[in-house]
Design a protein around this motif. Sequence first.
Motif, PDB file in Angstrom:
ATOM      1  N   ASP A 159       0.812  -1.221   0.000  1.00  0.00           N
ATOM      2  CA  ASP A 159       0.000   0.000   0.000  1.00  0.00           C
ATOM      3  C   ASP A 159       0.843   1.268   0.000  1.00  0.00           C
ATOM      4  OD1 ASP A 159      -2.108  -1.721   0.056  1.00  0.00           O
ATOM      5  OD2 ASP A 159      -2.648  -1.369   2.142  1.00  0.00           O
ATOM      6  N   CYS A 199       0.325   3.979  -2.802  1.00  0.00           N
ATOM      7  CA  CYS A 199      -0.050   5.360  -2.468  1.00  0.00           C
ATOM      8  C   CYS A 199       0.817   6.357  -3.229  1.00  0.00           C
ATOM      9  CB  CYS A 199       0.094   5.597  -0.962  1.00  0.00           C
ATOM     10  SG  CYS A 199      -1.250   4.941   0.038  1.00  0.00           S
ATOM     11  N   TYR A 256      -9.631   6.048  -4.529  1.00  0.00           N
ATOM     12  CA  TYR A 256      -8.684   5.010  -4.112  1.00  0.00           C
ATOM     13  C   TYR A 256      -7.631   5.496  -3.120  1.00  0.00           C
ATOM     14  CZ  TYR A 256     -10.666   2.666  -8.195  1.00  0.00           C
ATOM     15  OH  TYR A 256     -11.527   2.124  -9.105  1.00  0.00           O
ATOM     16  N   LEU A 278      -7.122   4.523   0.994  1.00  0.00           N
ATOM     17  CA  LEU A 278      -5.906   3.720   1.143  1.00  0.00           C
ATOM     18  C   LEU A 278      -4.969   4.359   2.158  1.00  0.00           C
ATOM     19  CD1 LEU A 278      -4.623   1.125  -0.023  1.00  0.00           C
ATOM     20  CD2 LEU A 278      -3.449   2.565  -1.704  1.00  0.00           C
ATOM     21  N   ASN A 300      -6.074   3.577   5.554  1.00  0.00           N
ATOM     22  CA  ASN A 300      -6.150   2.142   5.827  1.00  0.00           C
ATOM     23  C   ASN A 300      -7.592   1.653   5.996  1.00  0.00           C
ATOM     24  OD1 ASN A 300      -5.244  -0.294   8.286  1.00  0.00           O
ATOM     25  ND2 ASN A 300      -4.849  -0.427   6.098  1.00  0.00           N
ATOM     26  N   SER A 336      -4.631  -2.694  -0.821  1.00  0.00           N
ATOM     27  CA  SER A 336      -4.498  -2.805  -2.269  1.00  0.00           C
ATOM     28  C   SER A 336      -3.509  -3.901  -2.642  1.00  0.00           C
ATOM     29  CB  SER A 336      -4.047  -1.470  -2.865  1.00  0.00           C
ATOM     30  OG  SER A 336      -2.760  -1.115  -2.375  1.00  0.00           O
TER      31      SER A 336
END
Length: 424
Positions: A102, A106, A121, A125, A128, A132
Amino acid sequence: MAWDFETDPEFQQELDWIDRFVRDEVEPLEHVLGSPWNIHDPRFEALVRPLQREVKARNLWACHLGPELGGSGYGQVKLALMNEILGRALFAPIVFGAHAPDSGNCEILAHYGTPEQKARYLEPLLDNRIVSCFAMTEPQGGADPKVFTTRAEQDGNDWLISGQKWFASNARYAAFYIVMAITDPTVSPYKGMSMFIVPACTPGIEIVRNVGVPDDPEATHGYLNFDRVRVAAENMLGAPGEAFVVAQVRLGGGRVHHAMRVIGQSQKALDALCERALSRSTQGSLLADKQMVQERIADAWIQLEQFRLLVMRTAWRIDKYQDYMKVRKDIAAVKATMPKVLHDIASSALQVHGSIGVSSEMPFVGLIVRAYQMGLADGPTEVHKVTVAKQLLREYTGCEDLFPDYHRPTAEAAARAKFSAVLG
């Protein structure tokens, strides 16, 4: 002279807090929970979320990201000092918002995502609320892009993705995948692949099976099949053919962060090795008094300190140049070194623990397997050694003369010519 091996007192206070917090609150989690990426487990909500709130309140959440993304914008040196503590505990990265894949995803979304993609998204993300998956490697060729076969073909304003992906980390829990696929087979693989955001609920995606790594609490690496998976054109990250440019945003930093955490894992094995040596006796004396055990301890400490200095210097160079390409050799060297360090120290700890060392009641077999995993993740060790050699050789030129300058008779002749006025 600007050489310094001390940490700023203010940041050292943060490191001291992180160290206590990880030991007292985070390390115990791996004994009662399953996968750190199973964020929908009610036990995760009960046990992990409160710790995440403490980390956020202390402004230590997602420190690899800039303030505009909710992080603290720490440089790599500070991240190295943090991550070597986080590396000791399975749940520490996710408690601190710094967990792979992740963290890298990111960064990709922050650099290449549209405002709509970031809202849908990136924001959840970062918080949390979702996890992903990064789906790049394939079963028939691993990480070699020249043999990738997953295709994305245009169909009106959409793309249809077909093919298979292998070892797609945490696919079973992911809300979306970032998928690399061939979009132009007529050009070089490095210019003919594109990156897509694919929601996990999209029809046509099948998890053939979940592949586990020994000592992991759950099998989470997905073997994925894509059967004409329809993705909107606006789900492409970057421009067509830019998959490798997009991927480099996550890979350079990711490799270094793996190494930082391996320091913590290796230190944990070294701590166990030393404690065991001082706890057990055989043949009339402590293990710590045996010279062969002393040799293992000395070798382990020296190896770890050498590796730590290499990692810290690499982190410093990344901060200095702000350009991963300028530090490519250093990053490759770190990546190539880390598996052996973890393997050797964990192996010594296992040996000195005797029969319990090889059992599932101790972590050493798992650490040894992890060492092999680290030798494959983000590119195999052999590839990174080739990179080191190629980058290093660019700093040299060959000699066209029959004998090089460092040939002793040649060097002597040059020296005599230089000092002829004195030597006569």
